[in-house]
Motif scaffolding. Sequence first.
Motif, PDB file in Angstrom:
ATOM      1  N   VAL A 100       0.848  -1.201   0.000  1.00  0.00           N
ATOM      2  CA  VAL A 100       0.000   0.000   0.000  1.00  0.00           C
ATOM      3  C   VAL A 100       0.878   1.244   0.000  1.00  0.00           C
ATOM      4  N   GLY A 101       0.586   2.170  -0.874  1.00  0.00           N
ATOM      5  CA  GLY A 101       1.288   3.442  -0.889  1.00  0.00           C
ATOM      6  C   GLY A 101       0.606   4.446   0.016  1.00  0.00           C
ATOM      7  N   VAL A 102       1.384   5.300   0.651  1.00  0.00           N
ATOM      8  CA  VAL A 102       0.854   6.399   1.456  1.00  0.00           C
ATOM      9  C   VAL A 102       1.523   7.681   0.975  1.00  0.00           C
ATOM     10  N   ILE A 103       0.715   8.596   0.452  1.00  0.00           N
ATOM     11  CA  ILE A 103       1.219   9.891  -0.023  1.00  0.00           C
ATOM     12  C   ILE A 103       0.847  10.943   1.011  1.00  0.00           C
ATOM     13  N   GLY A 104       1.840  11.537   1.633  1.00  0.00           N
ATOM     14  CA  GLY A 104       1.617  12.524   2.685  1.00  0.00           C
ATOM     15  C   GLY A 104       1.787  11.885   4.043  1.00  0.00           C
ATOM     16  N   LEU A 105       2.752  12.386   4.803  1.00  0.00           N
ATOM     17  CA  LEU A 105       3.092  11.774   6.091  1.00  0.00           C
ATOM     18  C   LEU A 105       3.035  12.791   7.225  1.00  0.00           C
ATOM     19  N   GLY A 106       2.091  13.725   7.098  1.00  0.00           N
ATOM     20  CA  GLY A 106       1.862  14.653   8.196  1.00  0.00           C
ATOM     21  C   GLY A 106       1.097  13.985   9.315  1.00  0.00           C
ATOM     22  N   ARG A 107       0.298  14.763  10.028  1.00  0.00           N
ATOM     23  CA  ARG A 107      -0.404  14.261  11.209  1.00  0.00           C
ATOM     24  C   ARG A 107      -1.252  13.035  10.895  1.00  0.00           C
ATOM     25  N   ILE A 108      -2.121  13.120   9.898  1.00  0.00           N
ATOM     26  CA  ILE A 108      -3.016  12.001   9.605  1.00  0.00           C
ATOM     27  C   ILE A 108      -2.315  10.948   8.760  1.00  0.00           C
TER      28      ILE A 108
ATOM     29  N   ALA B 153      -0.086  -2.272  11.044  1.00  0.00           N
ATOM     30  CA  ALA B 153      -0.609  -3.229  12.023  1.00  0.00           C
ATOM     31  C   ALA B 153      -1.704  -4.133  11.455  1.00  0.00           C
ATOM     32  N   LEU B 154      -2.159  -3.874  10.220  1.00  0.00           N
ATOM     33  CA  LEU B 154      -3.224  -4.693   9.642  1.00  0.00           C
ATOM     34  C   LEU B 154      -2.654  -5.986   9.060  1.00  0.00           C
ATOM     35  N   PRO B 155      -3.249  -7.136   9.337  1.00  0.00           N
ATOM     36  CA  PRO B 155      -2.750  -8.397   8.800  1.00  0.00           C
ATOM     37  C   PRO B 155      -2.773  -8.464   7.277  1.00  0.00           C
ATOM     38  N   SER B 156      -3.643  -7.682   6.646  1.00  0.00           N
ATOM     39  CA  SER B 156      -3.768  -7.715   5.190  1.00  0.00           C
ATOM     40  C   SER B 156      -2.674  -6.921   4.476  1.00  0.00           C
ATOM     41  N   VAL B 157      -1.860  -6.181   5.218  1.00  0.00           N
ATOM     42  CA  VAL B 157      -0.832  -5.325   4.622  1.00  0.00           C
ATOM     43  C   VAL B 157       0.552  -5.892   4.906  1.00  0.00           C
ATOM     44  N   ALA B 158       1.315  -6.114   3.835  1.00  0.00           N
ATOM     45  CA  ALA B 158       2.670  -6.658   3.978  1.00  0.00           C
ATOM     46  C   ALA B 158       3.732  -5.581   3.918  1.00  0.00           C
ATOM     47  N   GLU B 159       3.479  -4.523   3.135  1.00  0.00           N
ATOM     48  CA  GLU B 159       4.523  -3.529   2.885  1.00  0.00           C
ATOM     49  C   GLU B 159       3.882  -2.179   2.600  1.00  0.00           C
ATOM     50  N   LEU B 160       4.594  -1.112   2.983  1.00  0.00           N
ATOM     51  CA  LEU B 160       4.199   0.248   2.645  1.00  0.00           C
ATOM     52  C   LEU B 160       5.250   0.879   1.740  1.00  0.00           C
ATOM     53  N   VAL B 161       4.785   1.718   0.835  1.00  0.00           N
ATOM     54  CA  VAL B 161       5.664   2.612   0.086  1.00  0.00           C
ATOM     55  C   VAL B 161       5.198   4.018   0.420  1.00  0.00           C
ATOM     56  N   VAL B 162       6.086   4.860   0.913  1.00  0.00           N
ATOM     57  CA  VAL B 162       5.663   6.151   1.454  1.00  0.00           C
ATOM     58  C   VAL B 162       6.433   7.300   0.807  1.00  0.00           C
ATOM     59  N   THR B 163       5.765   8.452   0.755  1.00  0.00           N
ATOM     60  CA  THR B 163       6.425   9.650   0.255  1.00  0.00           C
ATOM     61  C   THR B 163       5.784  10.882   0.867  1.00  0.00           C
ATOM     62  N   ASP B 164       6.547  11.965   0.885  1.00  0.00           N
ATOM     63  CA  ASP B 164       6.075  13.243   1.408  1.00  0.00           C
ATOM     64  C   ASP B 164       6.968  14.330   0.844  1.00  0.00           C
ATOM     65  N   ALA B 165       6.427  15.543   0.744  1.00  0.00           N
ATOM     66  CA  ALA B 165       7.232  16.672   0.274  1.00  0.00           C
ATOM     67  C   ALA B 165       8.359  16.994   1.237  1.00  0.00           C
ATOM     68  N   ASN B 166       8.227  16.571   2.486  1.00  0.00           N
ATOM     69  CA  ASN B 166       9.240  16.800   3.511  1.00  0.00           C
ATOM     70  C   ASN B 166      10.085  15.528   3.681  1.00  0.00           C
ATOM     71  N   PRO B 167      11.335  15.516   3.227  1.00  0.00           N
ATOM     72  CA  PRO B 167      12.168  14.315   3.335  1.00  0.00           C
ATOM     73  C   PRO B 167      12.333  13.828   4.771  1.00  0.00           C
ATOM     74  N   ALA B 168      12.300  14.740   5.738  1.00  0.00           N
ATOM     75  CA  ALA B 168      12.452  14.332   7.139  1.00  0.00           C
ATOM     76  C   ALA B 168      11.281  13.456   7.582  1.00  0.00           C
TER      77      ALA B 168
END
Length: 346
Positions: free
Chosen positions: A5-13, A23-38
Amino acid sequence: MGLTVGVIGLGRIGGFHADTLTALPSVAELVVTDANPAAVAATTDRLASARAASDADSLLNSEIDAVVIASATPTHAELIEKAIAAGIPTLCEKPIALSVAESAEVVARVADTDVPVTIGYNRRFDPAMAAARSAVDAGELGFITTVRSTTLDPAPPPAAYVAASGGIFRDCAVHDFDTVRWLLDDDVVEVYATGSNQGDPLFADVGDVDSASILLRFARGTTGVVSVTRYNARGYDCRLEVHGSTDSVVAGWDPATPVRNMQADCAFPAAEPHRFFMDRFAAAYRAELAAFCASVIDPSTTATSAPCTAQDALEVALIAEAATRSVATGRAVLIDEIRDALVPAR
């Protein structure tokens, strides 16, 4: 084998969603990105199953099974359209876009594809609110006279957020608007809203209000009453009341409800008040993301869940626009007045 599952945006929500998805059993891996590298580095350091993508385009080309869009509102429309073009099932945080016209354009594009798109109105997955909907559906309450939805934030969001939010009706009250529409399975036909500013002048400076009440007239005769504020220092207060001809029910009146009960010899509520929407609705967010992932694995499961469709989100945007216009003009506004003014979708 679980989903990627991809997640675009890693702010508060977005960060909260990343933790929940992991934590979901159906998810094996995340791919994440945000405009803020930190933010990306913090997420990949915290979550062993998460890997970074350089930007949204790279993420959408990373052979993901689904994507959660939690970036800033102005990016939502473009990212939904890119995800649709890539054939990727999408859950996008509300709203679809800042303007009703742009929202309508996205809805038209969604209607032309088989790619599932869900908009993140999580209260549909709150156990008590879902039980209230079931009671209404079963006819346990008779005809519904009044539905009341309340959202009281403990403190205003940052100034930069307020300036870009689109206003309290488009940013905050939309959750209430979606909840009451979904609960009643009925459409709002007229809106009257009033608001005031008694706190930080920032709200007035950007043409917003810090507190508001909205009356909604539904097609079948129910009256909706929505109350929202940015100032409720006792805690995060979100609850629902449904008054029917034969019975009434409430949701959100739990031991952590942030009110002081002045009734003598009554200890309720006795728990530490809810402090933020993410603790109040943690279970709802988990259920929403779990239902989304389940629908990616087996699309037939959407029949047993309560996703907010793009069309639903457009109806909510129309209510928010009508409320904004009502405050500005001091009069009630018909939803058809807003709908008829829409620029035709390209």
